[in-house]
Design a protein around this motif. Structure first.
Motif, PDB file in Angstrom:
ATOM      1  N   ILE A  39       0.830  -1.204   0.000  1.00 25.76           N
ATOM      2  CA  ILE A  39       0.000   0.000   0.000  1.00 25.76           C
ATOM      3  C   ILE A  39       0.865   1.255   0.000  1.00 25.76           C
ATOM      4  O   ILE A  39       2.025   1.227   0.401  1.00 25.76           O
ATOM      5  N   ILE A  40       0.248   2.325  -0.448  1.00 27.73           N
ATOM      6  CA  ILE A  40       0.799   3.674  -0.349  1.00 27.73           C
ATOM      7  C   ILE A  40      -0.220   4.440   0.487  1.00 27.73           C
ATOM      8  O   ILE A  40      -1.414   4.405   0.194  1.00 27.73           O
ATOM      9  N   ALA A  41       0.249   5.114   1.526  1.00 23.00           N
ATOM     10  CA  ALA A  41      -0.690   5.816   2.402  1.00 23.00           C
ATOM     11  C   ALA A  41      -0.040   7.066   2.967  1.00 23.00           C
ATOM     12  O   ALA A  41       1.181   7.150   3.070  1.00 23.00           O
ATOM     13  N   ALA A  42      -0.879   8.022   3.329  1.00 24.65           N
ATOM     14  CA  ALA A  42      -0.382   9.195   4.043  1.00 24.65           C
ATOM     15  C   ALA A  42       0.042   8.741   5.436  1.00 24.65           C
ATOM     16  O   ALA A  42      -0.643   7.952   6.082  1.00 24.65           O
ATOM     17  N   GLY A  45      -1.937   9.834  10.787  1.00 20.86           N
ATOM     18  CA  GLY A  45      -3.174   9.186  11.190  1.00 20.86           C
ATOM     19  C   GLY A  45      -3.257   7.692  10.948  1.00 20.86           C
ATOM     20  O   GLY A  45      -4.188   7.055  11.397  1.00 20.86           O
ATOM     21  N   ILE A  46      -2.300   7.127  10.236  1.00 22.99           N
ATOM     22  CA  ILE A  46      -2.370   5.688   9.959  1.00 22.99           C
ATOM     23  C   ILE A  46      -1.709   4.930  11.115  1.00 22.99           C
ATOM     24  O   ILE A  46      -0.741   5.410  11.697  1.00 22.99           O
ATOM     25  N   PRO A  47      -2.246   3.764  11.490  1.00 22.75           N
ATOM     26  CA  PRO A  47      -1.653   3.009  12.604  1.00 22.75           C
ATOM     27  C   PRO A  47      -0.203   2.612  12.306  1.00 22.75           C
ATOM     28  O   PRO A  47       0.181   2.459  11.151  1.00 22.75           O
ATOM     29  N   HIS A  48       0.563   2.413  13.356  1.00 21.26           N
ATOM     30  CA  HIS A  48       1.950   1.978  13.227  1.00 21.26           C
ATOM     31  C   HIS A  48       2.027   0.457  13.351  1.00 21.26           C
ATOM     32  O   HIS A  48       1.153  -0.170  13.932  1.00 21.26           O
ATOM     33  N   PHE A  49       3.104  -0.119  12.811  1.00 22.23           N
ATOM     34  CA  PHE A  49       3.365  -1.530  13.050  1.00 22.23           C
ATOM     35  C   PHE A  49       3.701  -1.715  14.524  1.00 22.23           C
ATOM     36  O   PHE A  49       4.315  -0.857  15.139  1.00 22.23           O
ATOM     37  N   PHE A  50       3.327  -2.841  15.096  1.00 26.21           N
ATOM     38  CA  PHE A  50       3.733  -3.153  16.463  1.00 26.21           C
ATOM     39  C   PHE A  50       5.196  -3.563  16.428  1.00 26.21           C
ATOM     40  O   PHE A  50       5.541  -4.546  15.776  1.00 26.21           O
ATOM     41  N   ASN A  59       3.786  -8.678  11.381  1.00 31.17           N
ATOM     42  CA  ASN A  59       3.643  -7.225  11.421  1.00 31.17           C
ATOM     43  C   ASN A  59       2.638  -6.728  10.390  1.00 31.17           C
ATOM     44  O   ASN A  59       1.794  -5.903  10.696  1.00 31.17           O
ATOM     45  N   LYS A  60       2.696  -7.234   9.165  1.00 36.93           N
ATOM     46  CA  LYS A  60       1.754  -6.767   8.148  1.00 36.93           C
ATOM     47  C   LYS A  60       0.342  -7.267   8.420  1.00 36.93           C
ATOM     48  O   LYS A  60      -0.622  -6.533   8.252  1.00 36.93           O
ATOM     49  N   ILE A  61       0.213  -8.513   8.847  1.00 33.87           N
ATOM     50  CA  ILE A  61      -1.114  -9.053   9.135  1.00 33.87           C
ATOM     51  C   ILE A  61      -1.773  -8.266  10.263  1.00 33.87           C
ATOM     52  O   ILE A  61      -2.945  -7.906  10.178  1.00 33.87           O
ATOM     53  N   LEU A  67      -6.211  -1.901  10.360  1.00 31.37           N
ATOM     54  CA  LEU A  67      -6.855  -1.035   9.360  1.00 31.37           C
ATOM     55  C   LEU A  67      -8.304  -1.463   9.130  1.00 31.37           C
ATOM     56  O   LEU A  67      -9.208  -0.626   9.042  1.00 31.37           O
ATOM     57  N   HIS A  68      -8.513  -2.766   9.028  1.00 34.35           N
ATOM     58  CA  HIS A  68      -9.863  -3.293   8.794  1.00 34.35           C
ATOM     59  C   HIS A  68     -10.816  -2.884   9.926  1.00 34.35           C
ATOM     60  O   HIS A  68     -11.909  -2.370   9.674  1.00 34.35           O
ATOM     61  N   TYR A  69     -10.398  -3.098  11.178  1.00 30.54           N
ATOM     62  CA  TYR A  69     -11.273  -2.774  12.303  1.00 30.54           C
ATOM     63  C   TYR A  69     -11.427  -1.276  12.526  1.00 30.54           C
ATOM     64  O   TYR A  69     -12.378  -0.846  13.171  1.00 30.54           O
ATOM     65  N   ALA A  70     -10.524  -0.480  11.953  1.00 34.46           N
ATOM     66  CA  ALA A  70     -10.655   0.981  12.026  1.00 34.46           C
ATOM     67  C   ALA A  70     -11.441   1.511  10.819  1.00 34.46           C
ATOM     68  O   ALA A  70     -11.524   2.715  10.612  1.00 34.46           O
ATOM     69  N   SER A  71     -11.996   0.602  10.022  1.00 33.37           N
ATOM     70  CA  SER A  71     -12.845   0.922   8.857  1.00 33.37           C
ATOM     71  C   SER A  71     -12.110   1.614   7.713  1.00 33.37           C
ATOM     72  O   SER A  71     -12.717   2.344   6.938  1.00 33.37           O
TER      73      SER A  71
END
Length: 98
Positions: A39-42, A45-50, A59-61, A67-71
């Motif tokens: 993905i390419i994202a701003a 506001g986007i979540p960080h990897f744990f 990490n990606k999963i 992302l899915h649960y944050a809609s």
């Protein structure tokens, strides 16, 4: 030898992307658990990897699950592409050095 995580990209619909018969973007369809589209994202506001998952394959999963649960909704950009160069996983490198 590089290990390939098959579910990571098996859901990618290459024929639709290659056909170029779509809108400028169209929704990503996930067909199985473990899908890891690039993905390419701003950054804002986007979540960080744990950090605890770095190098262990989750990490990606965990990131896409968050992302899915944050809609968040992912879209394919028809006229762009990203590629990945295979490399040994950091887990394999750590295991081989023991």
């Amino acid at each position: 030898r590089c290990e390939v995580f098959e579910p990571g990209h098996r859901s990618t619909d290459y024929p639709t992307w290659i056909s170029n018969n779509t809108d400028v973007s169209y929704p990503v369809v996930t067909k199985e658990y473990g899908y890891e589209p690039y993905i390419i994202a701003a950054k804002k506001g986007i979540p960080h990897f744990f950090p605890q998952f770095r190098g262990y394959g989750f990490n990606k999963i965990s990131f896409y699950t968050e992302l899915h649960y944050a809609s968040y909704k992912l879209e394919v950009l028809r006229d762009f592409f990203i590629f990945h160069v295979n490399h040994k996983s950091s887990y394999s490198q750590k295991r081989d050095s023991l």
